[in-house]
Write an enzyme that holds these catalytic residues in place. Structure first.
Site, PDB file in Angstrom:
ATOM      1  N   GLU A 187       0.875  -1.166   0.000  1.00  0.00           N
ATOM      2  CA  GLU A 187       0.000   0.000   0.000  1.00  0.00           C
ATOM      3  C   GLU A 187       0.919   1.224   0.000  1.00  0.00           C
ATOM      4  OE1 GLU A 187      -2.787   0.203   3.245  1.00  0.00           O
ATOM      5  OE2 GLU A 187      -3.520   2.161   2.577  1.00  0.00           O
ATOM      6  N   ARG A 209       4.830 -12.746   9.742  1.00  0.00           N
ATOM      7  CA  ARG A 209       5.499 -11.464   9.513  1.00  0.00           C
ATOM      8  C   ARG A 209       6.924 -11.526  10.005  1.00  0.00           C
ATOM      9  NH1 ARG A 209       1.721  -7.497   8.845  1.00  0.00           N
ATOM     10  NH2 ARG A 209       3.121  -5.750   9.119  1.00  0.00           N
ATOM     11  N   LYS A 217       4.092   0.709   9.337  1.00  0.00           N
ATOM     12  CA  LYS A 217       4.253   2.003   8.673  1.00  0.00           C
ATOM     13  C   LYS A 217       3.595   3.110   9.476  1.00  0.00           C
ATOM     14  CE  LYS A 217       2.930   0.094   4.822  1.00  0.00           C
ATOM     15  NZ  LYS A 217       2.326  -0.069   3.503  1.00  0.00           N
TER      16      LYS A 217
HETATM   17  P1  ATP Z   1       2.445  -2.181   7.831  1.00  0.00           P
HETATM   18  O1  ATP Z   1       1.676  -2.696   8.981  1.00  0.00           O
HETATM   19  O2  ATP Z   1       3.884  -2.011   8.093  1.00  0.00           O
HETATM   20  O3  ATP Z   1       1.820  -0.966   7.241  1.00  0.00           O
HETATM   21  P2  ATP Z   1       1.256  -3.673   5.781  1.00  0.00           P
HETATM   22  O4  ATP Z   1       1.084  -5.141   5.725  1.00  0.00           O
HETATM   23  O5  ATP Z   1       0.044  -2.857   6.006  1.00  0.00           O
HETATM   24  O6  ATP Z   1       2.404  -3.344   6.777  1.00  0.00           O
HETATM   25  P3  ATP Z   1       1.592  -3.419   2.993  1.00  0.00           P
HETATM   26  O7  ATP Z   1       2.108  -2.270   2.226  1.00  0.00           O
HETATM   27  O8  ATP Z   1       0.182  -3.781   2.847  1.00  0.00           O
HETATM   28  O9  ATP Z   1       1.965  -3.131   4.493  1.00  0.00           O
HETATM   29  O10 ATP Z   1       2.521  -4.683   2.732  1.00  0.00           O
HETATM   30  C1  ATP Z   1       2.860  -5.148   1.447  1.00  0.00           C
HETATM   31  C2  ATP Z   1       3.203  -6.591   1.537  1.00  0.00           C
HETATM   32  O11 ATP Z   1       4.289  -6.772   2.436  1.00  0.00           O
HETATM   33  C3  ATP Z   1       2.046  -7.411   2.055  1.00  0.00           C
HETATM   34  O12 ATP Z   1       1.963  -8.598   1.328  1.00  0.00           O
HETATM   35  C4  ATP Z   1       2.414  -7.673   3.482  1.00  0.00           C
HETATM   36  O13 ATP Z   1       1.871  -8.861   3.938  1.00  0.00           O
HETATM   37  C5  ATP Z   1       3.939  -7.707   3.428  1.00  0.00           C
HETATM   38  N1  ATP Z   1       4.500  -7.309   4.704  1.00  0.00           N
HETATM   39  C6  ATP Z   1       4.267  -6.165   5.370  1.00  0.00           C
HETATM   40  N2  ATP Z   1       4.914  -6.164   6.542  1.00  0.00           N
HETATM   41  C7  ATP Z   1       5.578  -7.339   6.618  1.00  0.00           C
HETATM   42  C8  ATP Z   1       6.423  -7.953   7.593  1.00  0.00           C
HETATM   43  N3  ATP Z   1       6.717  -7.342   8.741  1.00  0.00           N
HETATM   44  N4  ATP Z   1       6.929  -9.179   7.323  1.00  0.00           N
HETATM   45  C9  ATP Z   1       6.640  -9.795   6.179  1.00  0.00           C
HETATM   46  N5  ATP Z   1       5.850  -9.284   5.219  1.00  0.00           N
HETATM   47  C10 ATP Z   1       5.314  -8.067   5.437  1.00  0.00           C
HETATM   48 MG    MG Z   2      -1.605  -4.040   3.943  1.00  0.00          MG
HETATM   49 MG    MG Z   3      -0.566  -1.214   7.282  1.00  0.00          MG
END
Ligand code: ATP
Ligand code: MG
Ligand code: MG
Length: 555
Positions: free
Chosen positions: A33, A260, A270
């Site tokens: 995102e 994760r 983020k």
């Molecule tokens: P955050 O909580 O940091 O905002 P998010 O999952 O909302 O993380 P996204 O931009 O949606 O962030 O993540 C893009 C991809 O990266 C998704 O497939 C997500 O599952 C993966 N991802 C995000 N954070 C992690 C993590 N800590 N370990 C492994 N994969 C991750």
């Molecule tokens: Mg996400």
């Molecule tokens: Mg997020």
């Protein structure tokens, strides 16, 4: 027979291949995102997805999951692309969920026509109240049984912007008594009158994550949609939504989950990283203390060190926390092989060699990297007055102090053996000058008998006349707690390390560093690995400590 060394996701893929899926059908995606910068957790997902792409020679799409106009920006899109490229990966296509808004809308209309979705006029609070609990069924909305005609008309009005935000939503009609709370008539669309970074003012309604993600996978024909464990419960809904649109001919994507990546002594969301930036705890997303890819890059991490770390830390089925020391191990190992050795003095004290002729200077030879035969040699200027580290001298010390003390000898790295004879102090008793004599015949590498003489310690130095002034930034962990966001009653920011950045305004480095560029890495001998910060100019060198020579935390 499936090989043991495969991770569990590779095993799933191998099984699918034995069950008839074609290799040419394999396709993956990385779906960030664009609401922040990528972090080391994302690197796990990037290395996983793009790694599978390389392993199976399959395409990997970069898909921006941009369904929330409130938080998304072009700046983030650009930063994300830059970071993925820098890590060394290539995507097949760059795509945006927002490209599919029309298709998603058309499918939603079809669902309404088939009686599988309805417009609810209730507020989000009312809807939440009817949700029930995991052990108690929810209550049907009073609007659940509207006619398809009425729903279509209302949904059209929602789309046209005829209603205010929060007044209507489109919900999937599933089961208000499902044991999976997500299946209790989830919201598919909400009204948001915000400009979107790509579609502008066109849409007044925006699709929710669950409705968007699986359908985007389907449109792109992603074979394996790999996401993190918190989406496990979403899988049922992912499949239900696919049922609504599946044509029984195309490839049907599969969602599978992995744990994760968490890293000790930092936070990895983020939202929280944005708080650190906005509230000024760090100097931006690329602050070298941040666990972001851009922060790690600025700190001196290389793409290979991050890829190696991701590989070694592995892909797990269960939640776990990876030790920060493992990340540091990988950059240290790499820089040990690649970083040229140089001399720098961070906390200088003046040393005068009283029997070295005034005005004389000589160029001494130094090895650039004992770990790399091809690294060659350089020359380092030597003269009568030098800087050494304050910590490398004591007037008196016990036998375990292998550095310089009064009446004893040490070797100056790449130079001579010296003996400390006396000191000059200021009014506070602080040593301001150390007076030494040198053994004229002891020059390193000269082959003389005196040059072979064994003395207990070797210390580094910089010639005062020739040395360059530099700012050096020393970093420590950003948080004092191993898992700062795991405390129920305390905000993660309460665990911020107040000493995470120490700036040394005036350090001295050898003159060979006059021509460095931002990003260049060096070993400052005996001190650690340092890289040139982009703040560096021709007039002022600025270095970041990437990592210390040894893991000072290890017991
Ligand atoms: P955050 O909580 O940091 O905002 P998010 O999952 O909302 O993380 P996204 O931009 O949606 O962030 O993540 C893009 C991809 O990266 C998704 O497939 C997500 O599952 C993966 N991802 C995000 N954070 C992690 C993590 N800590 N370990 C492994 N994969 C991750
Ligand atoms: Mg996400
Ligand atoms: Mg997020």
């Amino acid at each position: 027979e499936i090989k043991k060394s495969l991770n569990f996701l590779e095993q799933i893929i191998e099984e699918d291949l034995t069950k008839g899926m074609k290799r040419s059908q394999l396709k993956f995606r990385f779906p960030p995102e664009p609401n922040g910068y990528l972090h080391i957790g994302h690197a796990a997902s990037i290395c996983l997805n793009f790694g599978l792409g390389i392993k199976y020679d399959a395409p990997v799409n970069l898909r921006f999951d941009d369904t929330n106009p409130e938080k998304e920006e072009q700046e983030y899109v650009d930063a994300i692309k830059k970071d993925i490229k820098w890590l060394g990966f290539e995507w097949a296509e760059v795509l945006f969920s927002s490209d599919y808004f029309q298709q998603l809308y058309d499918w939603a209309v079809k669902m309404i026509e088939q009686g599988n979705a309805y417009v609810d006029d209730q507020t989000s609070e009312e809807i939440a109240e009817q949700k029930g609990t995991p052990t108690q069924a929810g209550t049907n909305s009073p609007f659940r049984d509207r006619s398809a005609e009425e729903n279509l008309a209302l949904f059209e009005k929602m789309k046209n912007g005829d209603f205010e935000e929060g007044t209507h939503v489109l919900r999937a009609k599933i089961d208000m008594s499902s044991s999976n709370m997500l299946m209790r008539d989830p919201v598919m669309y909400r009204i948001l009158k915000r400009a979107h970074h790509r579609t502008g003012e066109k849409w007044k309604i925006y699709p929710m994550y669950d409705w968007t993600h699986g359908e985007s996978d389907y449109i792109e024909q992603i074979s394996h949609s790999l996401c993190t464990l918190e989406f496990k419960h979403h899988r049922e809904l992912y499949d239900w939504f696919l049922d609504q649109v599946y044509d029984h001919k195309s490839l049907r994507p599969k969602q599978r989950e992995f744990a994760r990546r968490n890293l000790s002594y930092t936070v990895m969301s983020k939202r929280k990283l944005l708080q650190l930036v906005e509230e000024g705890y760090v100097n931006g997303w690329d602050d070298p203390r941040m666990p972001t890819i851009s922060g790690l890059r600025r700190r001196g991490y290389t793409p290979k060190s991050i890829r190696d770390f991701s590989e070694k830390a592995g892909i797990a089925k269960r939640e776990n926390v990876t030790d920060l020391a493992l990340l540091e191990f990988h950059i240290r190992t790499e820089l040990n092989k690649t970083a040229p050795r140089v001399m720098a003095v961070l906390n200088p004290v003046k040393l005068v060699i009283t029997n070295y002729p005034e005005g004389k200077e000589e160029m001494l030879t130094a090895e650039n990297n004992p770990e790399d035969e091809d690294a060659g040699i350089r020359t380092v200027p030597f003269s009568r007055e030098l800087y050494i580290e304050q910590e490398d001298f004591r007037e008196e010390a016990n036998k375990k102090f292998f550095r310089l003390k009064l009446g004893k000898e040490v070797r100056l790295k790449n130079a001579y053996i010296i003996k400390a004879n006396s000191v000059i102090k200021d009014e506070n008793g602080t040593v301001t000058e150390i007076h030494c004599t040198y053994d004229v015949d002891s020059k390193s590498g000269s082959g003389s008998e005196a040059s072979m003489r064994k003395v207990k310690g070797t210390i580094h130095w910089v010639s005062i006349q020739h040395g360059l002034e530099a700012e050096v930034r020393l970093y420590d962990r950003l948080f004092t707690d191993e898992a700062p966001d795991s405390h129920k009653e305390k905000d993660f920011k309460e665990f911020i390390n107040p000493d995470s950045l120490k700036i040394i305004e005036k350090a001295y480095v050898e003159p060979s560093l006059a021509t460095v560029s931002a990003g260049d890495s060096f070993q400052f001998q005996r001190l650690g690995y340092f890289n040139v910060d982009p703040d560096s100019t021709n007039d002022k060198l600025v270095f970041n400590r990437t990592v210390a020579l040894r893991d000072s935390w290890a017991k």
